[in-house]
Design a protein around this motif. Structure first.
Motif, PDB file in Angstrom:
ATOM      1  N   HIS A  11       0.871  -1.170   0.000  1.00  0.00           N
ATOM      2  CA  HIS A  11       0.000   0.000   0.000  1.00  0.00           C
ATOM      3  C   HIS A  11       0.908   1.220   0.000  1.00  0.00           C
ATOM      4  CE1 HIS A  11      -2.913   2.870   1.182  1.00  0.00           C
ATOM      5  NE2 HIS A  11      -2.782   2.767   2.484  1.00  0.00           N
ATOM      6  N   ARG A  12       0.733   2.121  -0.945  1.00  0.00           N
ATOM      7  CA  ARG A  12       1.595   3.300  -0.980  1.00  0.00           C
ATOM      8  C   ARG A  12       0.752   4.561  -1.074  1.00  0.00           C
ATOM      9  NH1 ARG A  12       2.008   6.746  -4.068  1.00  0.00           N
ATOM     10  NH2 ARG A  12       4.034   7.345  -3.318  1.00  0.00           N
ATOM     11  N   ALA A  13       1.276   5.598  -0.468  1.00  0.00           N
ATOM     12  CA  ALA A  13       0.584   6.885  -0.489  1.00  0.00           C
ATOM     13  C   ALA A  13       1.610   7.994  -0.343  1.00  0.00           C
ATOM     14  CB  ALA A  13      -0.434   6.968   0.641  1.00  0.00           C
ATOM     15  N   THR A  14       1.276   9.131  -0.902  1.00  0.00           N
ATOM     16  CA  THR A  14       2.080  10.324  -0.704  1.00  0.00           C
ATOM     17  C   THR A  14       1.497  11.061   0.485  1.00  0.00           C
ATOM     18  OG1 THR A  14       2.582  10.449  -3.043  1.00  0.00           O
ATOM     19  CG2 THR A  14       2.901  12.447  -1.763  1.00  0.00           C
ATOM     20  N   VAL A  15       2.314  11.303   1.466  1.00  0.00           N
ATOM     21  CA  VAL A  15       1.877  11.850   2.744  1.00  0.00           C
ATOM     22  C   VAL A  15       1.932  13.356   2.674  1.00  0.00           C
ATOM     23  CG1 VAL A  15       2.438  11.939   5.177  1.00  0.00           C
ATOM     24  CG2 VAL A  15       2.716   9.814   3.901  1.00  0.00           C
ATOM     25  N   THR A  16       1.028  13.949   3.192  1.00  0.00           N
ATOM     26  CA  THR A  16      -0.336  13.744   3.595  1.00  0.00           C
ATOM     27  C   THR A  16      -1.093  14.937   3.091  1.00  0.00           C
ATOM     28  OG1 THR A  16      -1.853  13.269   5.415  1.00  0.00           O
ATOM     29  CG2 THR A  16       0.012  14.612   5.993  1.00  0.00           C
ATOM     30  N   GLU A  17      -2.110  15.405   3.795  1.00  0.00           N
ATOM     31  CA  GLU A  17      -2.875  16.544   3.320  1.00  0.00           C
ATOM     32  C   GLU A  17      -1.959  17.683   2.888  1.00  0.00           C
ATOM     33  OE1 GLU A  17      -3.397  15.137   6.317  1.00  0.00           O
ATOM     34  OE2 GLU A  17      -5.516  14.660   6.524  1.00  0.00           O
ATOM     35  N   MET A  70       8.171  17.003   0.977  1.00  0.00           N
ATOM     36  CA  MET A  70       8.027  18.247   1.729  1.00  0.00           C
ATOM     37  C   MET A  70       8.278  18.001   3.214  1.00  0.00           C
ATOM     38  SD  MET A  70       4.536  19.544  -0.180  1.00  0.00           S
ATOM     39  CE  MET A  70       4.108  20.575   1.187  1.00  0.00           C
ATOM     40  N   THR A  71       9.143  18.803   3.799  1.00  0.00           N
ATOM     41  CA  THR A  71       9.429  18.651   5.222  1.00  0.00           C
ATOM     42  C   THR A  71       8.192  18.906   6.085  1.00  0.00           C
ATOM     43  OG1 THR A  71      10.195  20.944   5.366  1.00  0.00           O
ATOM     44  CG2 THR A  71      11.864  19.239   4.978  1.00  0.00           C
ATOM     45  N   THR A  72       7.273  19.704   5.606  1.00  0.00           N
ATOM     46  CA  THR A  72       6.078  20.028   6.393  1.00  0.00           C
ATOM     47  C   THR A  72       5.161  18.825   6.583  1.00  0.00           C
ATOM     48  OG1 THR A  72       4.970  20.813   4.388  1.00  0.00           O
ATOM     49  CG2 THR A  72       6.074  22.467   5.764  1.00  0.00           C
ATOM     50  N   THR A  73       5.284  17.810   5.753  1.00  0.00           N
ATOM     51  CA  THR A  73       4.420  16.639   5.885  1.00  0.00           C
ATOM     52  C   THR A  73       5.121  15.460   6.565  1.00  0.00           C
ATOM     53  OG1 THR A  73       4.975  15.837   3.678  1.00  0.00           O
ATOM     54  CG2 THR A  73       3.064  17.287   3.868  1.00  0.00           C
ATOM     55  N   MET A  74       6.397  15.618   6.905  1.00  0.00           N
ATOM     56  CA  MET A  74       7.133  14.536   7.565  1.00  0.00           C
ATOM     57  C   MET A  74       6.497  14.081   8.887  1.00  0.00           C
ATOM     58  SD  MET A  74      11.019  15.768   6.656  1.00  0.00           S
ATOM     59  CE  MET A  74      11.785  14.786   7.920  1.00  0.00           C
ATOM     60  N   PRO A  75       5.975  14.981   9.731  1.00  0.00           N
ATOM     61  CA  PRO A  75       5.374  14.522  10.989  1.00  0.00           C
ATOM     62  C   PRO A  75       4.209  13.544  10.790  1.00  0.00           C
ATOM     63  CG  PRO A  75       5.819  16.868  11.099  1.00  0.00           C
ATOM     64  CD  PRO A  75       6.051  16.447   9.673  1.00  0.00           C
ATOM     65  N   ALA A  76       3.519  13.628   9.669  1.00  0.00           N
ATOM     66  CA  ALA A  76       2.413  12.702   9.413  1.00  0.00           C
ATOM     67  C   ALA A  76       2.913  11.270   9.305  1.00  0.00           C
ATOM     68  CB  ALA A  76       1.667  13.104   8.152  1.00  0.00           C
ATOM     69  N   CYS A 103      13.375  14.568   1.087  1.00  0.00           N
ATOM     70  CA  CYS A 103      13.727  15.269   2.332  1.00  0.00           C
ATOM     71  C   CYS A 103      13.981  14.312   3.493  1.00  0.00           C
ATOM     72  CB  CYS A 103      12.624  16.260   2.701  1.00  0.00           C
ATOM     73  SG  CYS A 103      11.020  15.501   2.955  1.00  0.00           S
ATOM     74  N   LEU A 104      13.920  13.009   3.240  1.00  0.00           N
ATOM     75  CA  LEU A 104      14.062  12.028   4.310  1.00  0.00           C
ATOM     76  C   LEU A 104      15.471  11.470   4.384  1.00  0.00           C
ATOM     77  CD1 LEU A 104      10.736  10.056   3.912  1.00  0.00           C
ATOM     78  CD2 LEU A 104      11.221  11.994   5.384  1.00  0.00           C
ATOM     79  N   ILE A 112      11.425   7.806  13.786  1.00  0.00           N
ATOM     80  CA  ILE A 112       9.965   7.659  13.846  1.00  0.00           C
ATOM     81  C   ILE A 112       9.536   6.202  14.016  1.00  0.00           C
ATOM     82  CG2 ILE A 112       9.581   9.798  12.580  1.00  0.00           C
ATOM     83  CD1 ILE A 112       8.771   8.071  10.137  1.00  0.00           C
ATOM     84  N   GLY A 113      10.483   5.284  13.999  1.00  0.00           N
ATOM     85  CA  GLY A 113      10.168   3.891  14.287  1.00  0.00           C
ATOM     86  C   GLY A 113       9.627   3.080  13.136  1.00  0.00           C
ATOM     87  N   CYS A 114       9.897   3.502  11.920  1.00  0.00           N
ATOM     88  CA  CYS A 114       9.416   2.696  10.795  1.00  0.00           C
ATOM     89  C   CYS A 114      10.378   1.528  10.547  1.00  0.00           C
ATOM     90  CB  CYS A 114       9.191   3.541   9.551  1.00  0.00           C
ATOM     91  SG  CYS A 114      10.663   4.251   8.866  1.00  0.00           S
ATOM     92  N   ASP A 115       9.987   0.642   9.666  1.00  0.00           N
ATOM     93  CA  ASP A 115      10.740  -0.594   9.440  1.00  0.00           C
ATOM     94  C   ASP A 115      11.838  -0.460   8.406  1.00  0.00           C
ATOM     95  OD1 ASP A 115       9.206  -2.529  11.163  1.00  0.00           O
ATOM     96  OD2 ASP A 115       7.596  -1.667   9.955  1.00  0.00           O
ATOM     97  N   GLY A 116      11.810   0.603   7.614  1.00  0.00           N
ATOM     98  CA  GLY A 116      12.850   0.749   6.618  1.00  0.00           C
ATOM     99  C   GLY A 116      12.778   2.062   5.873  1.00  0.00           C
TER     100      GLY A 116
END
Length: 142
Positions: A11-17, A70-76, A103-104, A112-116
């Protein structure tokens, strides 16, 4: 009749609003994942954290791939990882979460604790294969 058996659902998505950057690398990611025999469920642009998690539950995906430019959407991304970690998936293993985008970094993905984390589409395919084979946190080891 053609029967296609997929290795796994991604499942893939571009984060976020408010992230409306749909760049060519996103379709390259999808194309390479599909060529590696993964079923890709693309939610597209401007997708909220709750919607991403709900779709992952509904589709019983094995991996959630998140991207942002975008750095502004990284917290999502952190919000999504926290929601996933707090969700009961019953008898099913919780989906792995991988991130990528201009930007990551490995450091942020680990924080943030993701798997990869992957820096490009080719690495993303390798990472997903490693994670689904039981590999240890993919490319986050540094």
């Amino acid at each position: 009749m053609l029967l296609q058996i997929f290795k796994s659902k991604i499942h893939r998505a571009t984060v976020t609003e408010a992230n409306l950057n749909y760049v060519g690398s996103i379709t390259i990611d999808e194309d390479l994942m599909e060529a590696a025999n993964f079923q890709v469920i693309d939610m597209g642009l401007d997708v909220g954290a709750g919607d991403i998690v709900q779709k992952a539950i509904d589709e019983e995906v094995d991996v959630i791939g998140l991207s942002t430019m975008m750095t502004t959407t990284m917290p999502a991304m952190k919000d999504i990882v926290e929601i996933i970690n707090g969700t009961d998936f019953g008898n099913k293993e919780k989906p792995k979460v991988i991130v990528g985008g201009g930007c990551l970094s490995h450091k942020y993905a680990k924080e943030i604790g993701c798997d990869g984390y992957s820096k490009n589409a080719i690495e993303a395919v390798k990472l997903v294969n490693t994670l689904l084979e039981g590999g240890y946190r993919g490319s986050l080891e540094r």
